[in-house]
Design a protein around this motif. Structure first.
Motif, PDB file in Angstrom:
ATOM      1  N   ASP A  39       0.736  -1.204  -0.023  1.00  0.00           N
ATOM      2  CA  ASP A  39      -0.084   0.049  -0.120  1.00  0.00           C
ATOM      3  C   ASP A  39       0.933   1.244  -0.041  1.00  0.00           C
ATOM      4  OD1 ASP A  39      -2.101   1.643   0.044  1.00  0.00           O
ATOM      5  OD2 ASP A  39      -2.383   1.408   2.279  1.00  0.00           O
ATOM      6  N   VAL A  40       1.375   1.565  -1.349  1.00  0.00           N
ATOM      7  CA  VAL A  40       2.032   2.862  -1.429  1.00  0.00           C
ATOM      8  C   VAL A  40       1.661   3.691  -2.331  1.00  0.00           C
ATOM      9  CG1 VAL A  40       4.385   1.729  -0.710  1.00  0.00           C
ATOM     10  CG2 VAL A  40       3.486   1.753  -2.992  1.00  0.00           C
ATOM     11  N   ALA A  41       1.498   4.966  -1.875  1.00  0.00           N
ATOM     12  CA  ALA A  41       1.011   5.982  -3.006  1.00  0.00           C
ATOM     13  C   ALA A  41       2.196   6.185  -3.981  1.00  0.00           C
ATOM     14  CB  ALA A  41       0.736   7.231  -2.281  1.00  0.00           C
ATOM     15  N   PRO A  42       1.675   6.543  -5.419  1.00  0.00           N
ATOM     16  CA  PRO A  42       2.555   6.625  -6.528  1.00  0.00           C
ATOM     17  C   PRO A  42       3.203   8.072  -6.132  1.00  0.00           C
ATOM     18  CG  PRO A  42       0.450   6.458  -7.243  1.00  0.00           C
ATOM     19  CD  PRO A  42       0.360   6.372  -5.693  1.00  0.00           C
ATOM     20  N   LEU A  43       4.548   8.048  -6.423  1.00  0.00           N
ATOM     21  CA  LEU A  43       5.568   9.315  -5.973  1.00  0.00           C
ATOM     22  C   LEU A  43       5.323  10.245  -7.080  1.00  0.00           C
ATOM     23  CD1 LEU A  43       8.335   7.526  -4.048  1.00  0.00           C
ATOM     24  CD2 LEU A  43       6.124   8.571  -3.158  1.00  0.00           C
ATOM     25  N   MET A  44       4.233  10.686  -7.706  1.00  0.00           N
ATOM     26  CA  MET A  44       4.018  11.481  -8.692  1.00  0.00           C
ATOM     27  C   MET A  44       4.742  12.762  -8.466  1.00  0.00           C
ATOM     28  SD  MET A  44       2.513   9.542 -10.639  1.00  0.00           S
ATOM     29  CE  MET A  44       2.108  10.675 -12.121  1.00  0.00           C
ATOM     30  N   PHE A  45       5.073  13.326  -7.463  1.00  0.00           N
ATOM     31  CA  PHE A  45       5.952  14.516  -7.264  1.00  0.00           C
ATOM     32  C   PHE A  45       7.232  14.181  -7.667  1.00  0.00           C
ATOM     33  CE2 PHE A  45       6.450  12.482  -3.256  1.00  0.00           C
ATOM     34  CZ  PHE A  45       7.883  12.758  -2.902  1.00  0.00           C
ATOM     35  N   LEU A  46       7.859  13.183  -7.957  1.00  0.00           N
ATOM     36  CA  LEU A  46       9.194  13.076  -8.103  1.00  0.00           C
ATOM     37  C   LEU A  46       9.755  13.439  -9.557  1.00  0.00           C
ATOM     38  CD1 LEU A  46      10.357   9.866  -6.011  1.00  0.00           C
ATOM     39  CD2 LEU A  46      10.734  12.196  -5.794  1.00  0.00           C
ATOM     40  N   PRO A  47       8.992  13.028 -10.788  1.00  0.00           N
ATOM     41  CA  PRO A  47       9.348  13.391 -11.927  1.00  0.00           C
ATOM     42  C   PRO A  47       9.896  14.704 -12.258  1.00  0.00           C
ATOM     43  CG  PRO A  47       7.732  11.797 -12.204  1.00  0.00           C
ATOM     44  CD  PRO A  47       7.674  12.166 -10.770  1.00  0.00           C
ATOM     45  N   PRO A  48       9.100  15.702 -11.960  1.00  0.00           N
ATOM     46  CA  PRO A  48       9.357  17.079 -12.028  1.00  0.00           C
ATOM     47  C   PRO A  48      10.610  17.740 -11.151  1.00  0.00           C
ATOM     48  CG  PRO A  48       7.347  17.183 -10.894  1.00  0.00           C
ATOM     49  CD  PRO A  48       7.659  15.721 -11.363  1.00  0.00           C
ATOM     50  N   LEU A  49      10.766  16.826 -10.018  1.00  0.00           N
ATOM     51  CA  LEU A  49      12.107  17.098  -9.208  1.00  0.00           C
ATOM     52  C   LEU A  49      13.217  16.458  -9.726  1.00  0.00           C
ATOM     53  CD1 LEU A  49      12.495  18.462  -6.210  1.00  0.00           C
ATOM     54  CD2 LEU A  49      11.782  16.349  -5.173  1.00  0.00           C
ATOM     55  N   TYR A  50      13.087  15.393 -10.224  1.00  0.00           N
ATOM     56  CA  TYR A  50      14.442  14.791 -10.839  1.00  0.00           C
ATOM     57  C   TYR A  50      14.716  15.220 -12.220  1.00  0.00           C
ATOM     58  CZ  TYR A  50      11.768  10.772 -12.517  1.00  0.00           C
ATOM     59  OH  TYR A  50      10.791   9.936 -13.295  1.00  0.00           O
ATOM     60  N   ALA A  51      13.817  15.857 -12.786  1.00  0.00           N
ATOM     61  CA  ALA A  51      13.974  16.679 -14.013  1.00  0.00           C
ATOM     62  C   ALA A  51      14.921  17.800 -13.746  1.00  0.00           C
ATOM     63  CB  ALA A  51      12.688  16.742 -14.875  1.00  0.00           C
ATOM     64  N   THR A  52      14.231  18.366 -12.570  1.00  0.00           N
ATOM     65  CA  THR A  52      15.028  19.776 -12.112  1.00  0.00           C
ATOM     66  C   THR A  52      16.347  19.463 -11.843  1.00  0.00           C
ATOM     67  OG1 THR A  52      12.847  20.755 -11.681  1.00  0.00           O
ATOM     68  CG2 THR A  52      14.844  21.538 -10.654  1.00  0.00           C
ATOM     69  N   ILE A  53      16.599  18.182 -11.262  1.00  0.00           N
ATOM     70  CA  ILE A  53      17.798  17.826 -10.702  1.00  0.00           C
ATOM     71  C   ILE A  53      19.073  17.648 -12.091  1.00  0.00           C
ATOM     72  CG2 ILE A  53      19.287  15.965  -9.410  1.00  0.00           C
ATOM     73  CD1 ILE A  53      16.874  15.892  -7.492  1.00  0.00           C
ATOM     74  N   ASN A  54      18.321  16.940 -12.892  1.00  0.00           N
ATOM     75  CA  ASN A  54      19.039  16.865 -14.208  1.00  0.00           C
ATOM     76  C   ASN A  54      19.284  18.124 -14.566  1.00  0.00           C
ATOM     77  OD1 ASN A  54      19.547  14.354 -14.939  1.00  0.00           O
ATOM     78  ND2 ASN A  54      17.560  14.080 -15.343  1.00  0.00           N
ATOM     79  N   GLY A  55      18.374  19.194 -14.656  1.00  0.00           N
ATOM     80  CA  GLY A  55      18.890  20.539 -15.167  1.00  0.00           C
ATOM     81  C   GLY A  55      20.114  21.190 -14.247  1.00  0.00           C
ATOM     82  N   ILE A  84      28.023  15.175  -9.296  1.00  0.00           N
ATOM     83  CA  ILE A  84      27.979  13.745  -8.954  1.00  0.00           C
ATOM     84  C   ILE A  84      26.772  13.336  -7.949  1.00  0.00           C
ATOM     85  CG2 ILE A  84      29.004  11.737  -7.739  1.00  0.00           C
ATOM     86  CD1 ILE A  84      31.765  12.723  -9.348  1.00  0.00           C
ATOM     87  N   ALA A  85      26.948  14.307  -6.774  1.00  0.00           N
ATOM     88  CA  ALA A  85      25.823  13.963  -5.846  1.00  0.00           C
ATOM     89  C   ALA A  85      24.403  14.299  -6.565  1.00  0.00           C
ATOM     90  CB  ALA A  85      25.645  15.330  -4.741  1.00  0.00           C
ATOM     91  N   CYS A  86      24.055  15.202  -7.346  1.00  0.00           N
ATOM     92  CA  CYS A  86      22.872  15.326  -8.023  1.00  0.00           C
ATOM     93  C   CYS A  86      22.486  14.074  -8.738  1.00  0.00           C
ATOM     94  CB  CYS A  86      22.785  16.684  -8.939  1.00  0.00           C
ATOM     95  SG  CYS A  86      22.838  18.267  -8.218  1.00  0.00           S
ATOM     96  N   SER A  87      23.423  13.612  -9.380  1.00  0.00           N
ATOM     97  CA  SER A  87      23.379  12.314 -10.246  1.00  0.00           C
ATOM     98  C   SER A  87      22.854  11.069  -9.406  1.00  0.00           C
ATOM     99  CB  SER A  87      24.544  12.059 -11.083  1.00  0.00           C
ATOM    100  OG  SER A  87      24.787  13.025 -11.992  1.00  0.00           O
ATOM    101  N   LEU A  88      23.552  11.159  -8.218  1.00  0.00           N
ATOM    102  CA  LEU A  88      23.091  10.020  -7.161  1.00  0.00           C
ATOM    103  C   LEU A  88      21.734  10.121  -6.757  1.00  0.00           C
ATOM    104  CD1 LEU A  88      26.314   9.429  -5.325  1.00  0.00           C
ATOM    105  CD2 LEU A  88      25.274   8.091  -6.947  1.00  0.00           C
ATOM    106  N   LEU A  89      21.287  11.616  -6.400  1.00  0.00           N
ATOM    107  CA  LEU A  89      19.870  11.796  -5.821  1.00  0.00           C
ATOM    108  C   LEU A  89      18.942  11.543  -6.917  1.00  0.00           C
ATOM    109  CD1 LEU A  89      18.553  12.991  -3.704  1.00  0.00           C
ATOM    110  CD2 LEU A  89      18.965  15.316  -4.512  1.00  0.00           C
ATOM    111  N   PHE A  90      19.173  11.892  -8.310  1.00  0.00           N
ATOM    112  CA  PHE A  90      18.374  11.715  -9.353  1.00  0.00           C
ATOM    113  C   PHE A  90      18.152  10.186  -9.374  1.00  0.00           C
ATOM    114  CE2 PHE A  90      18.211   9.439 -13.448  1.00  0.00           C
ATOM    115  CZ  PHE A  90      17.035  10.012 -13.846  1.00  0.00           C
ATOM    116  N   LEU A  91      19.302   9.365  -9.359  1.00  0.00           N
ATOM    117  CA  LEU A  91      19.221   7.915  -9.365  1.00  0.00           C
ATOM    118  C   LEU A  91      18.297   7.445  -8.426  1.00  0.00           C
ATOM    119  CD1 LEU A  91      19.954   5.542 -11.140  1.00  0.00           C
ATOM    120  CD2 LEU A  91      21.890   5.407  -9.544  1.00  0.00           C
TER     121      LEU A  91
END
Length: 179
Positions: A39-55, A84-91
């Motif tokens: 019973d886990v909620a989809p983490l829908m807030f993550l895609p814009p966050l990790y896209a920002t991290i890529n930026g 590198i830290a951002c890339s790990l956080l993205f992952l």
């Protein structure tokens, strides 16, 4: 321990990580906790966050190049360490999202569909290739092997920048199709 022995030790670790990370990501990508009954909620807030991290990663990489061209080695190192830290956080976020959400299908049609899949496939392939390149580049700098570092960095930088930028592009192209 001399630099040659250190380099040999680090290369073994880099080789292991370069194999384990893509395999782990692929394996975890196929695990959806919701479909397994958790019973886990989809983490829908993550895609814009990790896209920002890529930026942010892309900006950090450009900052690293500018700082080294200006002779500021310390700032260059800080930018790259942060990238590198951002890339790990993205992952971590990417895996968490895909373990709690169903895959999103790109809904575009015509030529844009082919453009999207070309960008996505090259992004994924190069994201695998860039792992050992980043780690080797970083290791060479840490060991003070700056001539070798510079040589490999010239290959690593454009690939890593492409992966960071196309991560944002892929998100922007698929975001209208998230449910």
């Amino acid at each position: 321990m001399n630099k040659l022995a250190q380099e040999k030790k680090y290369k073994k670790i880099i080789t292991a990580l370069s194999v384990v990370i893509p395999i782990a990501v692929a394996a975890l990508f196929g695990v959806n906790l919701r479909s397994l009954g958790f019973d886990v909620a989809p983490l829908m807030f993550l895609p814009p966050l990790y896209a920002t991290i890529n930026g942010v990663t892309a900006i950090l990489l450009v900052g690293a190049v500018i700082s080294i061209k200006r002779g500021n080695r310390k700032l260059h190192e800080r930018f790259n360490t942060a990238a590198i830290a951002c890339s790990l956080l993205f992952l971590v976020m990417y895996i968490a999202y895909h373990m709690t959400s169903d895959s999103t299908i790109f809904g575009g049609e015509g030529i844009i569909k082919y453009v999207y899949y070309f960008i996505l496939i090259t992004h994924i392939a190069l994201s695998i290739i860039v792992i050992p390149l980043v780690l080797l580049t970083y290791m060479k700098a840490k060991l003070g092997l700056f001539i070798e570092h510079k040589k490999i960095a010239r290959k690593t930088f454009p690939i890593w920048l492409y992966v960071a930028v196309t991560g944002v592009v892929v998100y922007l192209m698929i975001s209208p199709y998230y449910v």
